[in-house]
Design a protein around this motif. Structure first.
Motif, mmCIF file in Angstrom:
data_model
loop_
_atom_site.group_PDB
_atom_site.id
_atom_site.type_symbol
_atom_site.label_atom_id
_atom_site.label_comp_id
_atom_site.label_asym_id
_atom_site.label_seq_id
_atom_site.Cartn_x
_atom_site.Cartn_y
_atom_site.Cartn_z
ATOM 1 N N ASN A 157 0.802 -1.235 0.000
ATOM 2 C CA ASN A 157 0.000 0.000 0.000
ATOM 3 C C ASN A 157 0.832 1.282 0.000
ATOM 4 O O ASN A 157 0.379 2.328 0.474
ATOM 5 N N LYS A 158 2.030 1.215 -0.549
ATOM 6 C CA LYS A 158 2.863 2.404 -0.735
ATOM 7 C C LYS A 158 3.356 2.437 -2.180
ATOM 8 O O LYS A 158 3.608 1.389 -2.778
ATOM 9 N N LEU A 159 3.468 3.640 -2.734
ATOM 10 C CA LEU A 159 4.011 3.767 -4.084
ATOM 11 C C LEU A 159 5.404 3.166 -4.156
ATOM 12 O O LEU A 159 6.215 3.355 -3.250
ATOM 13 N N ILE A 160 5.676 2.449 -5.227
ATOM 14 C CA ILE A 160 7.019 1.899 -5.381
ATOM 15 C C ILE A 160 7.925 2.912 -6.075
ATOM 16 O O ILE A 160 7.459 3.876 -6.683
ATOM 17 N N LYS A 185 8.414 -7.144 -8.960
ATOM 18 C CA LYS A 185 7.934 -8.340 -8.274
ATOM 19 C C LYS A 185 7.021 -8.010 -7.085
ATOM 20 O O LYS A 185 7.359 -7.160 -6.248
ATOM 21 N N GLY A 186 5.871 -8.693 -7.009
ATOM 22 C CA GLY A 186 4.993 -8.590 -5.849
ATOM 23 C C GLY A 186 4.203 -7.312 -5.739
ATOM 24 O O GLY A 186 3.699 -6.997 -4.663
ATOM 25 N N VAL A 187 4.066 -6.561 -6.835
ATOM 26 C CA VAL A 187 3.359 -5.276 -6.773
ATOM 27 C C VAL A 187 1.877 -5.448 -7.075
ATOM 28 O O VAL A 187 1.442 -6.456 -7.628
ATOM 29 N N GLU A 188 1.109 -4.417 -6.712
ATOM 30 C CA GLU A 188 -0.298 -4.325 -7.081
ATOM 31 C C GLU A 188 -0.502 -3.069 -7.907
ATOM 32 O O GLU A 188 0.254 -2.093 -7.782
ATOM 33 N N ILE A 189 -1.523 -3.084 -8.761
ATOM 34 C CA ILE A 189 -1.845 -1.933 -9.608
ATOM 35 C C ILE A 189 -3.213 -1.414 -9.185
ATOM 36 O O ILE A 189 -4.207 -2.119 -9.299
ATOM 37 N N LYS A 190 -3.226 -0.187 -8.650
ATOM 38 C CA LYS A 190 -4.443 0.373 -8.056
ATOM 39 C C LYS A 190 -4.606 1.842 -8.458
ATOM 40 O O LYS A 190 -3.618 2.502 -8.796
ATOM 41 N N PRO A 191 -5.844 2.370 -8.377
ATOM 42 C CA PRO A 191 -6.018 3.823 -8.533
ATOM 43 C C PRO A 191 -5.309 4.563 -7.393
ATOM 44 O O PRO A 191 -5.315 4.100 -6.253
ATOM 45 N N PHE A 192 -4.712 5.692 -7.718
ATOM 46 C CA PHE A 192 -3.921 6.438 -6.747
ATOM 47 C C PHE A 192 -4.767 6.956 -5.584
ATOM 48 O O PHE A 192 -5.860 7.483 -5.784
ATOM 49 N N LYS A 193 -4.241 6.823 -4.384
ATOM 50 C CA LYS A 193 -4.801 7.407 -3.170
ATOM 51 C C LYS A 193 -3.700 8.159 -2.442
ATOM 52 O O LYS A 193 -2.526 7.763 -2.496
ATOM 53 N N LYS A 194 -4.054 9.237 -1.763
ATOM 54 C CA LYS A 194 -3.048 10.062 -1.076
ATOM 55 C C LYS A 194 -2.246 9.289 -0.040
ATOM 56 O O LYS A 194 -1.081 9.578 0.204
ATOM 57 N N TYR A 195 -2.886 8.298 0.580
ATOM 58 C CA TYR A 195 -2.162 7.556 1.629
ATOM 59 C C TYR A 195 -1.110 6.617 1.050
ATOM 60 O O TYR A 195 -0.342 6.009 1.793
#
Length: 460
Positions: free
Chosen positions: A216-219, A448-458
């Motif tokens: 849940n953090k930007l890579i 590796k191991g990432v998720e692709i999600k709509p951006f959220k400020k948190y």
């Protein structure tokens, strides 16, 4: 009559709801799109102008929404000046730390030098330079970045992967005082409106707001042009280890940046390494698991120095750190575009050694072992595809016949790939897209191991 009033009231309420809802949706959409501040120019002289007849407006400490055609800023002899196109006789002296904002209502953008930009411009006067920062929505910015970083004619899924990686990378940089990101390959390339095409905008629009996250953090979504077969672990290039930036197979064999050579004369080496008097010998102290140079020891006329592969790449302006070094005779009869003849090249197989390919061997490893170049082995064995050798294969290796000849030597750097080798390979992404892979699959292969999600400020 009562029925008519009810119908009229109902109609009025419906119109009120529509008026209330639609502007709110547009406003909320505008609020949701993050703003990015991009350093596009830092110079001593800057020219800014409108496109055709629609004027610009300038605001700041001494100007309040002044309409202008164009302006020129110049820093010379500890003096910073500003002049407007309509009155070039009037010169404004600017103070250090002054700031201006230039805007335009023209969709064609604002000219800064020879490039056009959307959004507005923040202009900062600093001690040594004048800085121009482009302020615009992230999605508008990405339409140009994708076209600046990747050819627009490439497959759409590759462009979409680039859009998601670039969006993530830019948002990860947010929070700096004057600007978030610069417009060069120090961060990611952004050359303004000219780089945007229908296809790049489609790639951005179809991935709108999507980012790469890990826990849940930007890579730190690094990318590069070509890794030459295997991407690199982040900790083998820099100090930080990121689980999602680990070495994976690349698919970049058929690209013009896979193999390259660069040569340096003795005088060039002395300019690059003046403290030790140039380079007479280079020792590779250690390499990464993919063969990239981690550290070298360089010997010059006035001593020795130890330097990292990253630093020597920067100092010598090399395309990558997947390199090997060789001193050769300078053949003046060859043109500057040709590779000079290597000292250890032998035309006869009887003068060569034989090497049996073992597990883990690559041409780079074998060449390093015998202190010869990859090109010599390729030529001697008539290898067509230098990325493929088989375990148990017999390879002829030329004997190293370096002599103490007094003729001047030049340094030839033989390299593979382009870029730092970490994260997504752009040529690898193109190959995967051509094979039918979607953007999500491309990204999840390289990160590796990432998720692709709509951006959220948190996520920040």
């Amino acid at each position: 009559m009562i029925l008519k009033i009810i119908k009229t009231t109902h109609k009025f309420c419906l119109i009120s709801i529509l008026i209330f809802c639609f502007p709110q949706t547009r406003t909320e959409s505008a609020i949701r799109e993050p703003i990015i501040n991009v350093l596009i120019l830092k110079d001593q002289k800057i020219r800014i102008r409108s496109d055709r007849s629609i004027p610009l407006s300038i605001s700041g400490q001494r100007f309040s929404n002044k309409k202008i055609k164009g302006l020129t800023l110049k820093k010379q002899n500890n003096r910073t000046t500003l002049i407007f196109d309509k009155n070039k006789q009037k010169i404004f002296d600017l103070k250090n730390e002054e700031k201006f904002v230039v805007r335009s209502s023209d969709r064609r953008g604002i000219w800064v030098g020879q490039k056009r930009y959307a959004g507005k411009l923040n202009i900062f006067i600093r001690d040594n330079d004048i800085m121009v920062v482009n302020v615009l929505g992230i999605e508008k910015y990405l339409g140009s970045v994708v076209g600046s970083e990747m050819p627009a004619k490439w497959p759409l899924e590759a462009l979409k992967a680039q859009a998601i990686a670039s969006r993530t990378y830019a948002l990860k940089q947010k929070g700096n005082p004057l600007y978030d990101i610069d417009s060069t390959n120090n961060n990611q390339v952004y050359i303004g409106l000219e780089a945007g095409t229908y296809k790049t905008k489609r790639a951005v629009d179809s991935t709108r707001s999507l980012v790469l996250t890990y826990k849940n953090k930007l890579i730190n979504s690094l990318f590069h042009s070509s890794s030459a077969g295997m991407t690199e672990n982040s900790q083998d290039v820099w100090k930080n280890k990121y689980p999602y930036l680990s070495s994976v197979k690349d698919f970049d064999k058929n690209n013009p940046k896979l193999r390259w050579n660069k040569k340096f004369s003795n005088s060039q080496l002395k300019k690059l390494f003046p403290r030790i008097g140039g380079i007479k010998k280079i020792e590779i102290l250690n390499v990464t698991s993919t063969g990239r140079v981690k550290n070298v020891k360089i010997h010059g006329d006035f001593g020795t120095d130890q330097i990292s592969g990253v630093d020597i790449r920067k100092r010598m302006n090399l395309k990558s750190t997947l390199v090997r070094f060789k001193f050769i005779e300078d053949n003046e009869t060859k043109s500057s575009d040709e590779i000079p003849k290597l000292l250890s090249t032998n035309s006869s197989g009887n003068e060569s050694l034989t090497h049996i390919v073992r597990v883990g061997d690559t041409l780079i490893v074998i060449a390093d072992q015998y202190d010869v170049s990859v090109e010599e082995i390729v030529a001697l064995n008539k290898i067509k595809n230098s990325s493929i050798i088989n375990i148990g294969q017999r390879l002829l290796v030329p004997r190293n016949s370096l002599t103490s000849s007094s003729s001047e030597k030049i340094l030839v750097v033989s390299g593979y790939g382009s870029g730092h080798g970490v994260g997504m390979s752009q040529w690898g992404a193109k190959y995967m897209a051509n094979k039918g892979q979607k953007a999500n699959a491309i990204l999840k292969h390289f990160y590796k191991g990432v998720e692709i999600k709509p951006f959220k400020k948190y996520f920040l």
